[in-house]
Design an enzyme around this catalytic site. Structure first.
Site, PDB file in Angstrom:
ATOM      1  CB  CYS A  19      39.051  20.568  33.858  1.00 11.97           C
ATOM      2  SG  CYS A  19      39.225  20.244  32.016  1.00 11.97           S
ATOM      3  CD  GLU A  42      43.093  21.345  32.222  1.00 11.91           C
ATOM      4  OE1 GLU A  42      42.877  20.298  31.163  1.00 11.91           O
ATOM      5  OE2 GLU A  42      42.403  22.769  32.445  1.00 11.91           O
TER       6      GLU A  42
END
Length: 131
Positions: free
Chosen positions: A90, A55
């Protein structure tokens, strides 16, 4: 682009992951408002703290190409029986740029669920909270 197409792009990124330690590949595909998509995979390192998630790879690629405030959706995929939920780091990085982001979370076989980033990071904070 459909949700399915974005998830499929994330699934394709599993093949590019460098995961000699965890053996757990993750792929991501981040869509911007103009339709551009930035993909990422996780890249591990023997110094575990230097590992970067799929991500964050996608976000860094997008930001390095001039995108900062136009993220629309991200798809995240892994080879797992459960959905491949993003880690806390993330979630925070995504929230920094797009608190209203749609998040598609896939598992082995391609099934996915859709939620908002705000659902994944309740009471998140970003740059506006620091002003």
């Amino acid at each position: 682009m459909t949700d399915r197409e974005l998830v499929d792009q994330a699934i394709k990124m599993l093949d590019y992951s460098y995961v000699p330690y965890s053996k757990f590949p993750v792929g991501a595909a981040l869509e911007c408002a103009d339709g551009s998509v930035f993909t990422g995979c996780n890249v591990e390192n023997a110094a575990y703290g230097d590992t970067i998630c799929a991500e964050r790879t996608a976000v860094v690629k997008a930001v390095s190409e001039g995108h900062r405030d136009d993220f629309v959706r991200i798809a995240i995929a892994g080879h797992s029986a459960d959905y491949c939920w993003p880690c806390g780091s993330c979630r925070q990085v995504l929230f920094e740029f797009a608190p209203d982001l749609e998040v598609l979370i896939a598992k082995e076989g391609g099934d996915f669920v859709k939620l908002s980033l705000r659902e994944l990071l309740a009471h998140g904070f970003g740059p506006k909270a620091l002003l």
